[in-house]
Design an enzyme around this catalytic site. Sequence first.
Site, PDB file in Angstrom:
ATOM      1  N   SER A 272      76.766  45.155  11.238  1.00  0.00           N
ATOM      2  CA  SER A 272      76.716  43.583  10.791  1.00  0.00           C
ATOM      3  C   SER A 272      75.953  43.404   9.523  1.00  0.00           C
ATOM      4  O   SER A 272      76.551  42.510   8.715  1.00  0.00           O
ATOM      5  CB  SER A 272      76.015  42.881  12.003  1.00  0.00           C
ATOM      6  OG  SER A 272      74.793  43.330  12.503  1.00  0.00           O
ATOM      7  N   HIS A 302      77.939  48.614  18.547  1.00  0.00           N
ATOM      8  CA  HIS A 302      76.992  48.036  17.935  1.00  0.00           C
ATOM      9  C   HIS A 302      76.461  46.836  18.872  1.00  0.00           C
ATOM     10  O   HIS A 302      76.180  47.204  19.997  1.00  0.00           O
ATOM     11  CB  HIS A 302      77.611  47.274  16.740  1.00  0.00           C
ATOM     12  CG  HIS A 302      76.680  46.746  15.749  1.00  0.00           C
ATOM     13  ND1 HIS A 302      75.405  47.053  15.684  1.00  0.00           N
ATOM     14  CD2 HIS A 302      76.772  46.002  14.725  1.00  0.00           C
ATOM     15  CE1 HIS A 302      74.722  46.350  14.757  1.00  0.00           C
ATOM     16  NE2 HIS A 302      75.824  45.685  14.025  1.00  0.00           N
ATOM     17  N   HIS A 348      71.104  56.242  18.735  1.00  0.00           N
ATOM     18  CA  HIS A 348      71.226  55.515  17.467  1.00  0.00           C
ATOM     19  C   HIS A 348      71.527  56.099  16.167  1.00  0.00           C
ATOM     20  O   HIS A 348      71.126  57.401  16.171  1.00  0.00           O
ATOM     21  CB  HIS A 348      69.662  54.757  17.425  1.00  0.00           C
ATOM     22  CG  HIS A 348      69.780  53.573  16.457  1.00  0.00           C
ATOM     23  ND1 HIS A 348      69.325  53.739  14.974  1.00  0.00           N
ATOM     24  CD2 HIS A 348      69.860  52.404  16.735  1.00  0.00           C
ATOM     25  CE1 HIS A 348      69.687  52.302  14.554  1.00  0.00           C
ATOM     26  NE2 HIS A 348      69.787  51.503  15.597  1.00  0.00           N
ATOM     27  N   ARG A 357      62.044  48.084  19.998  1.00  0.00           N
ATOM     28  CA  ARG A 357      62.462  46.634  20.731  1.00  0.00           C
ATOM     29  C   ARG A 357      62.791  46.734  22.060  1.00  0.00           C
ATOM     30  O   ARG A 357      62.710  45.904  22.977  1.00  0.00           O
ATOM     31  CB  ARG A 357      63.783  46.197  19.820  1.00  0.00           C
ATOM     32  CG  ARG A 357      63.614  46.178  18.261  1.00  0.00           C
ATOM     33  CD  ARG A 357      64.995  46.040  17.683  1.00  0.00           C
ATOM     34  NE  ARG A 357      65.839  47.080  17.670  1.00  0.00           N
ATOM     35  CZ  ARG A 357      67.132  47.317  17.448  1.00  0.00           C
ATOM     36  NH1 ARG A 357      67.919  46.321  16.772  1.00  0.00           N
ATOM     37  NH2 ARG A 357      67.992  48.396  17.398  1.00  0.00           N
ATOM     38  N   ASP A 403      69.501  47.475  23.270  1.00  0.00           N
ATOM     39  CA  ASP A 403      70.639  46.771  23.985  1.00  0.00           C
ATOM     40  C   ASP A 403      70.399  47.333  25.629  1.00  0.00           C
ATOM     41  O   ASP A 403      70.820  46.744  26.536  1.00  0.00           O
ATOM     42  CB  ASP A 403      71.867  47.208  23.638  1.00  0.00           C
ATOM     43  CG  ASP A 403      72.186  46.389  22.472  1.00  0.00           C
ATOM     44  OD1 ASP A 403      71.934  45.463  22.127  1.00  0.00           O
ATOM     45  OD2 ASP A 403      72.705  47.296  21.326  1.00  0.00           O
TER      46      ASP A 403
HETATM   47  N1  AMX Z   1      76.323  58.787  25.275  1.00  0.00           N
HETATM   48  C1  AMX Z   1      77.295  59.614  25.154  1.00  0.00           C
HETATM   49  N2  AMX Z   1      77.543  60.221  23.912  1.00  0.00           N
HETATM   50  C2  AMX Z   1      76.700  59.945  22.744  1.00  0.00           C
HETATM   51  C3  AMX Z   1      75.750  58.683  22.958  1.00  0.00           C
HETATM   52  C4  AMX Z   1      75.483  58.212  23.956  1.00  0.00           C
HETATM   53  N3  AMX Z   1      74.872  57.038  24.473  1.00  0.00           N
HETATM   54  N4  AMX Z   1      75.245  58.650  21.876  1.00  0.00           N
HETATM   55  C5  AMX Z   1      75.806  59.623  20.932  1.00  0.00           C
HETATM   56  N5  AMX Z   1      76.626  60.363  21.713  1.00  0.00           N
HETATM   57  C6  AMX Z   1      77.681  61.070  21.035  1.00  0.00           C
HETATM   58  C7  AMX Z   1      78.765  60.700  20.029  1.00  0.00           C
HETATM   59  O1  AMX Z   1      79.679  59.921  20.777  1.00  0.00           O
HETATM   60  C8  AMX Z   1      78.892  61.974  19.185  1.00  0.00           C
HETATM   61  O2  AMX Z   1      79.779  62.536  20.088  1.00  0.00           O
HETATM   62  P1  AMX Z   1      81.253  63.376  19.282  1.00  0.00           P
HETATM   63  O3  AMX Z   1      80.674  64.470  18.325  1.00  0.00           O
HETATM   64  O4  AMX Z   1      81.836  63.958  20.443  1.00  0.00           O
HETATM   65  O5  AMX Z   1      81.920  62.275  18.568  1.00  0.00           O
HETATM   66  C9  AMX Z   1      77.910  62.811  19.122  1.00  0.00           C
HETATM   67  O6  AMX Z   1      76.822  62.469  20.455  1.00  0.00           O
HETATM   68  C10 AMX Z   1      76.719  62.570  18.104  1.00  0.00           C
HETATM   69  O7  AMX Z   1      76.549  61.310  17.722  1.00  0.00           O
HETATM   70  P2  AMX Z   1      75.051  60.924  17.247  1.00  0.00           P
HETATM   71  O8  AMX Z   1      75.109  61.318  15.747  1.00  0.00           O
HETATM   72  O9  AMX Z   1      74.052  61.112  18.263  1.00  0.00           O
HETATM   73  O10 AMX Z   1      75.185  59.392  17.244  1.00  0.00           O
HETATM   74  P3  AMX Z   1      75.925  58.343  15.923  1.00  0.00           P
HETATM   75  O11 AMX Z   1      75.087  58.102  15.014  1.00  0.00           O
HETATM   76  O12 AMX Z   1      77.480  58.952  15.751  1.00  0.00           O
HETATM   77  O13 AMX Z   1      76.441  56.970  16.787  1.00  0.00           O
HETATM   78  C11 AMX Z   1      75.646  55.164  18.359  1.00  0.00           C
HETATM   79  C12 AMX Z   1      75.296  56.070  17.162  1.00  0.00           C
HETATM   80  C13 AMX Z   1      74.654  54.088  18.587  1.00  0.00           C
HETATM   81  C14 AMX Z   1      77.068  54.670  17.963  1.00  0.00           C
HETATM   82  C15 AMX Z   1      75.926  56.144  19.605  1.00  0.00           C
HETATM   83  O14 AMX Z   1      74.534  56.743  20.046  1.00  0.00           O
HETATM   84  C16 AMX Z   1      76.406  55.601  20.733  1.00  0.00           C
HETATM   85  O15 AMX Z   1      77.814  55.288  20.995  1.00  0.00           O
HETATM   86  N6  AMX Z   1      75.565  54.940  21.622  1.00  0.00           N
HETATM   87  C17 AMX Z   1      76.080  54.028  22.954  1.00  0.00           C
HETATM   88  C18 AMX Z   1      76.446  52.745  22.440  1.00  0.00           C
HETATM   89  C19 AMX Z   1      75.238  51.837  22.079  1.00  0.00           C
HETATM   90  O16 AMX Z   1      74.225  51.847  22.778  1.00  0.00           O
HETATM   91  N7  AMX Z   1      75.392  51.109  20.766  1.00  0.00           N
HETATM   92  C20 AMX Z   1      74.358  50.146  20.414  1.00  0.00           C
HETATM   93  C21 AMX Z   1      73.492  50.702  19.065  1.00  0.00           C
HETATM   94  C22 AMX Z   1      72.411  49.875  18.715  1.00  0.00           C
HETATM   95  C23 AMX Z   1      73.214  48.506  18.265  1.00  0.00           C
HETATM   96  O17 AMX Z   1      73.686  48.720  17.110  1.00  0.00           O
HETATM   97  N8  AMX Z   1      73.010  47.427  18.672  1.00  0.00           N
END
Ligand code: AMX
Length: 464
Positions: A272, A302, A348, A357, A403
């Site tokens: 964002s 996000h 994250h 947070r 979140d």
């Molecule tokens: N559950 C399951 N798998 C997850 C995970 C979770 N909570 N967090 C990361 N992973 C997976 C990724 O999908 C990725 O899998 P892949 O290699 O098969 O594609 C692998 O772990 C490596 O990812 P990463 O480097 O640890 O995370 P990232 O920087 O690519 O992504 C985020 C970060 C937040 C998108 C990811 O942790 C996620 O999808 N979390 C769940 C959604 C969430 O809570 N989002 C809110 C974030 C905060 C915000 O912006 N408000």
Amino acid sequence: MALFRITALRVTETHKALPALSVLLRNASEATDLKAVLAKKIPQEQERVKSFRKAHGATKVGEVTVDMMYGGMRGIKGLVCETSVLDADEGIRFRGYSIPECQKLLPKAKGGSEPLPEGLFWLLITGDIPTQEQSNAISVEWASRAGLPSHVVTMLNNFPPSLHPMSQFSAAVTALNSESKFAKAYSDGVHKTKYWEYVYEDSMDLIAKLPVIAATIYRNTYKSGKGIGAIDPHKDWSANFCQMLGYDNAEFTELMRLYLTIHSDHEGGNVSAHTVHLVGSALSDPYLSFAAGMNGLAGPLHGLANQEVLIFLRKIQAALGDNPTDDKLKEFIWSTLKSGQVVPGYGHAVLRKTDPRYTCQREFAQKHLPKDPMFKLVSQVYKIVPPILMETGKVKNPWPNVDAHSGVLLQYYGMTEMNYYTVLFGVSRALGVLASLVWDRALGLPIERPKSMSTDGLMKALKA
Ligand code: AMX
């Protein structure tokens, strides 16, 4: 449709308060006039950045690998953001202050103990902790700018309640650009050194109007369009917002002050914040820039994660009851992962520890709702999920983010409409991204245009 209507009159009832407002506004002194404070600071900061760039403009800050290019630019240092910095272990610092420090140092509402978002905005945009008077002056100013033009009210009232609240929010903000002082000044040929002043005016107007838009969406979508009432210039931004939403619980208002403070900013690279900065760099006005950022916040990876977390918790309750055993919960989490879904609220891109947070919301819950069954479930999830995510061997941060906790607090006070939660996040995010946008224009940052390459071109360049 008639059921979901509120009248333009109701929303613009802020005008009723105008006599009281004009007295309050007249009380503003030079020290409480934020624009005047900024006008003094900006030339000093321009000079500081100019001489820094002159001395170090060609110095390398980092490197870019092929994985970074394919990997969402993770870790590339390619942006400047003045308002906050995120440390992987410690979490966010707003202008150098941690969340507990902000909770201690920022002005509070009378009788309250949580920081006022007005004070946080002052801190974000100036770099200084404001006095109580400075924070109060922002409350009055935002109250004075809160009225909506009738076409935005009409538009909101005509959205079907089935339209997601984030789509309503983003569309209404886009339509508000009819009011942009920046767009008008630009078309009138204003000099570029004055851009920040108009971006500041639009940002203050927009922040003031967001709670009215957000409350209208809430009342239309979930409460049959029953009126949102008037803005009270003697109340702070969050108290007015809660009142317009239809909540008169003082504890909920305190929660909202905390919520709107902690969701405001998370340095410059998140979807964002980066989007607002990027779109703003084309000199799109603050309404268009912010609406673009909100479309990014509406993504499930996000800001929409706060909605997803509550849906996830409800699924657990439906499948396993209110008090699942640890083993049953583990099984549920593994089956979620095995079906190719993420555990919402965990992980994250930058953080590598529990999000502060999350921690401050947990502390709020421990103080105010320690016996809530959903809070107990959230605590159990906090115990069970990180070791499982670590066991996958691929998740870089197994800890909860902001979140994972926010929805539980909201549902406790009766706000159970989870599709709405991201709108609250959006109202708060305005504080950080718009403070940054003012500085983007003050520092004369140019249109953003990184270089992309094709896979063929990249292979050729690396002789691969
Ligand atoms: N559950 C399951 N798998 C997850 C995970 C979770 N909570 N967090 C990361 N992973 C997976 C990724 O999908 C990725 O899998 P892949 O290699 O098969 O594609 C692998 O772990 C490596 O990812 P990463 O480097 O640890 O995370 P990232 O920087 O690519 O992504 C985020 C970060 C937040 C998108 C990811 O942790 C996620 O999808 N979390 C769940 C959604 C969430 O809570 N989002 C809110 C974030 C905060 C915000 O912006 N408000």
